[in-house]
Design a protein around this motif. Structure first.
Motif, short mmCIF file in Angstrom:
data_model
loop_
_atom_site.label_atom_id
_atom_site.label_comp_id
_atom_site.label_asym_id
_atom_site.label_seq_id
_atom_site.Cartn_x
_atom_site.Cartn_y
_atom_site.Cartn_z
N TYR A 16 15.73 9.30 3.44
CA TYR A 16 16.30 8.26 4.28
C TYR A 16 15.20 7.48 4.99
O TYR A 16 15.20 6.25 5.02
CB TYR A 16 17.27 8.91 5.27
N GLN A 17 14.20 8.23 5.51
CA GLN A 17 13.11 7.56 6.20
C GLN A 17 12.27 6.74 5.25
O GLN A 17 11.81 5.65 5.58
CB GLN A 17 12.25 8.60 6.93
N SER A 18 12.10 7.27 4.03
CA SER A 18 11.31 6.53 3.05
C SER A 18 12.01 5.24 2.65
O SER A 18 11.38 4.21 2.49
CB SER A 18 11.06 7.39 1.82
N VAL A 19 13.33 5.32 2.50
CA VAL A 19 14.10 4.11 2.15
C VAL A 19 13.94 3.09 3.27
O VAL A 19 13.69 1.91 3.03
CB VAL A 19 15.59 4.45 1.91
N TYR A 20 14.04 3.57 4.50
CA TYR A 20 13.89 2.68 5.65
C TYR A 20 12.51 2.02 5.64
O TYR A 20 12.38 0.81 5.79
CB TYR A 20 14.10 3.49 6.94
N LEU A 21 11.47 2.86 5.45
CA LEU A 21 10.10 2.35 5.40
C LEU A 21 9.93 1.35 4.26
O LEU A 21 9.33 0.28 4.43
CB LEU A 21 9.12 3.50 5.17
N LEU A 23 12.20 -0.47 2.78
CA LEU A 23 12.90 -1.73 3.05
C LEU A 23 12.09 -2.60 3.99
O LEU A 23 11.96 -3.80 3.77
CB LEU A 23 14.29 -1.45 3.61
N SER A 24 11.51 -1.98 5.04
CA SER A 24 10.75 -2.79 5.99
C SER A 24 9.49 -3.33 5.32
O SER A 24 9.06 -4.45 5.58
CB SER A 24 10.41 -2.01 7.25
N GLN A 343 7.32 8.39 -0.17
CA GLN A 343 7.37 7.05 0.42
C GLN A 343 7.09 5.97 -0.62
O GLN A 343 7.84 5.00 -0.74
CB GLN A 343 6.36 6.96 1.56
N GLU A 347 9.64 3.41 -2.51
CA GLU A 347 9.41 1.97 -2.39
C GLU A 347 9.55 1.29 -3.76
O GLU A 347 10.19 0.24 -3.89
CB GLU A 347 8.03 1.72 -1.81
N LYS B 113 8.03 2.16 17.47
CA LYS B 113 8.05 2.71 16.11
C LYS B 113 6.71 3.37 15.79
O LYS B 113 6.65 4.39 15.12
CB LYS B 113 8.33 1.61 15.09
N TRP B 126 16.72 11.58 15.21
CA TRP B 126 16.48 10.21 15.62
C TRP B 126 16.42 10.09 17.14
O TRP B 126 15.55 9.45 17.71
CB TRP B 126 17.60 9.34 15.05
#
Lengths: 422, 254
Positions: A16-21, A23-24, A343, A347, B113, B126
């Motif tokens: 989930y965090q990797s997807v978030y990273l 996307l950003s 990550q 990506e 962040k 979180w």
């Protein structure tokens, strides 16, 4: 036990965090991301459009077959591929009426059978109005039972018409309109090349591009078979038959072939001078062609996805070397190799999925465009759900495959070196 | 030579005969040649020495970024010499906070962040992440700048964000490598005061510097030369009485 529970949770969190990273990161490099994914977009768009077109074509053919009945069999003269008759004219190999005599008795798997002639194209007139170039066909009554084309007004041709060689005809609505006949024109007379014929019925217009030929521009008249022989002594003859059931379709074909070889005096070893084809056969041939087209298209699409994948790999390598310090930092604050790997891999996958999404969108537009082109039989084209799934699976696989190398490269970086990188 | 006595405090770091040898071709370079060092809780140590003296290598070994070629390194009573890469990553995450000369912030994301980033690699939800990142930003005096991106922050503020990031996992030691090297003298003073404050709050700090006025803030000064510790002295000077900022070239790099 604790590990069993924690491991998947940790994995989901990491993903989930990797997807978030990812996307950003993609958002931060919008132009580059779009350019990179063009290869994937094109690949996926073409795969979906090709599948949509083929699916549409298949559906179209199936509906047409359904109107004709899958048990229909078409018999027509045809020059063989080998032998002395290879270049024979149609006159030499033409069917004569007697070739089909007693066919039903010799072919037990055939339930119905009818001869059909092509008399020629004639000028047809009614009072002052006349229409040129109207196809006149002679048909035995059974033909209309096999080629289930309904009569909307009046009655179909009957055995009595046949026996008495009556001067009667069936016309299509287009001709009726062109000759300015009444809507209910039964009993009215028309002239076909100076012969008077009485109209006994009006047929439904032929479905677009059905088997057996059908030209929308040209009108058709059907007259009794024997009447047609009177008009034209040596017409082009073909026949339509129907097998008892789909299961005995192949038997019916074999029986007809055997029978015709006998009546046409073809010696053993010599090739057929005619063609007996069932719709079943035609359908199988069509399916084979469709499969082949799918595979060729698949190959081309595969290449474009490969090219797209190389593009993804290239940009990921650039991304890794650009972000060397970031990777060093992440490692310094406690990111494990797997975290870095995940990550960058995610990506690449997200990039590919993004490409897949846009590609499906473009594929949809392409399909819309294809289906709106008239006369190419693609109006039923649509993207089946499994094709969308397949496209995404492909895009994902490309992402994993081509993202792996840059991701491993990133994961292997030494944090001290990476932090010193300029 | 005066040794520092720390009889009543908890031992955090113990280096025994730590060597770090780099092999360049057939030559071996002793970056660290047998270091023995003990560090206790809430110490404030400055490591000084000319370039090539091995202080950076020592920092890398202390920070678990590098492994000693021989000797043993105990951190919080745990021997790290034989740990796997993954375990070392966990140690870096939970026990060590890094502050770099050039801040090393992620440019595209907010201060918050950036500070949350190390917590991503530990088992925190979180909400915990956000809460801890906010409180530590408050602690370094950036409570009102959490939404700013690095390019909207001054050099001093950037380094404060970096310090907050180093502190967010409650590390046993804070390792700072030339933390004021990219800052002007006025901002440097602010950062050093922050270190003083953190020290008073109980944080163990090791900082590498080659500037005297920076090292004067520390309570213990270690000098290195050619991979060896050549002096290890306690420092009882009050840094506020040492206005030695003049021997520093103003704003060399910003």
């Amino acid at each position: 036990m604790k590990f069993v529970i924690q491991a998947p949770i940790a994995f989901i969190r990491l993903t989930y965090q990797s997807v978030y990273l990812a996307l950003s990161q993609i958002w931060a490099n919008k132009t580059r991301s779009i350019l990179t994914t063009i290869g994937i977009v094109i690949g996926v768009a073409s795969v979906t459009a090709v599948i949509a077109a083929l699916t549409g074509l298949k559906a179209k053919v199936l509906t047409q077959v359904e109107t004709l009945g899958t048990n229909s069999i078409f018999i027509q003269p045809r020059t063989p591929k080998t032998g002395p008759l290879q270049h024979a004219s149609w006159w030499t190999i033409r069917f004569k009426p007697e070739h089909f005599d007693n066919l039903l008795e010799h072919c037990p798997s055939v339930s119905q059978f009818g001869r059909m002639t092509w008399v020629g194209n004639y000028t047809v007139s009614h009072r002052e109005k006349s229409v040129e170039n109207v196809t006149v066909r002679g048909t035995e009554p059974a033909v209309h039972k096999i080629d289930s084309r309904p009569v909307t007004i009046g009655r179909p041709l009957s055995v009595i018409d046949e026996m008495q060689v009556r001067q009667v005809c069936l016309i299509d609505p287009k001709l009726r309109n062109d000759l300015r006949l009444d809507r209910d024109c039964i009993g009215q007379s028309i002239l076909i090349s100076h012969n008077t014929f009485y109209i006994i019925g009006v047929l439904e217009p032929r479905p677009e591009n059905a088997f057996g030929g059908g030209n929308q521009e040209q009108s058709e008249i059907f007259i009794p078979y024997k009447t047609s022989l009177k008009m034209q002594r040596y017409p082009f003859i073909m026949a339509i038959a129907e097998s008892e059931s789909a299961e005995v379709s192949d038997d019916a074909l074999a029986e007809i072939s055997f029978f015709l070889r006998k009546t046409r005096n073809i010696k053993p070893g010599e090739p057929d001078t005619f063609e007996v084809m069932s719709l079943q056969n035609a359908l199988e041939t069509f399916n084979k062609i469709a499969l082949m087209v799918t595979m060729v298209a698949g190959g081309i699409v595969g290449i474009s996805l490969l090219v797209g994948g190389v593009g993804i790999m290239n940009i990921m390598l650039v991304s890794v070397s650009e972000r060397t310090r970031e990777i060093g930092l992440r490692k310094a604050v406690g990111a494990k190799k797997t975290a870095i790997l995940t990550q960058f891999l995610i990506e690449a996958i997200v990039l590919c999925f993004f490409g897949g999404l846009v590609g499906v969108g473009f594929g949809h537009l392409l399909t819309k465009a294809l289906s709106s082109i008239p006369k190419i039989q693609l109006d039923m084209a649509y993207i089946p759900l499994w094709a969308i799934g397949l496209s995404f699976a492909f895009a994902g696989t490309v992402g994993i495959f081509f993202g792996m190398f840059p991701a491993i490269k990133a994961a292997k970086l030494d944090p001290i070196e990476a932090l010193r990188h300029e | 030579m005066q040794t520092v006595s720390n009889k009543n405090r908890k031992l955090i770091i113990r280096l025994q005969d730590v060597e770090r040898i780099y092999k360049v071709g057939v030559e071996s370079i002793h970056a660290l040649g047998g270091i023995n060092l003990e560090l206790y809780e809430n110490e404030y140590v400055a490591v000084m020495g000319p370039s090539g003296s091995g202080k950076s290598t020592l920092m890398n070994v202390l920070g678990c970024l590098d492994r000693a070629t021989s000797g043993s390194y105990e951190l919080d009573g745990e021997n790290t010499t034989k740990m796997t890469d993954a375990s070392l990553a966990r140690v870096r995450n939970e026990r060590i906070g890094f502050v770099f000369q050039s801040f090393e912030l992620l440019g595209q994301v907010s201060a918050l962040k950036n500070v949350e980033m190390p917590l991503i690699y530990s088992k925190n939800g979180w909400w915990t992440r956000r809460k801890r990142a906010l409180s530590v930003l408050e602690r370094v005096g950036l409570g009102d700048r959490v939404k700013h991106k690095p390019n909207q922050l001054s050099g001093g503020e950037k380094q404060r964000v970096a310090i907050a990031r180093a502190l967010v996992c409650n590390p046993s030691i804070l390792l700072a490598d030339e933390p004021t090297g990219n800052l002007d003298s006025k901002t440097s003073d602010g950062i050093l005061q922050l270190f003083d404050q953190l020290h008073q709050e109980g944080q163990t700090i090791i900082l590498v510097t080659h500037e005297d006025y920076v090292s004067h803030h520390a309570k213990r000064i270690i000098h290195m030369k050619d991979g060896h510790i050549c002096s290890d002295l306690s420092n009882n000077r009050d840094p506020r009485n040492n206005a030695v900022t003049q021997d520093r070239k103003p704003e060399e790099k910003v």
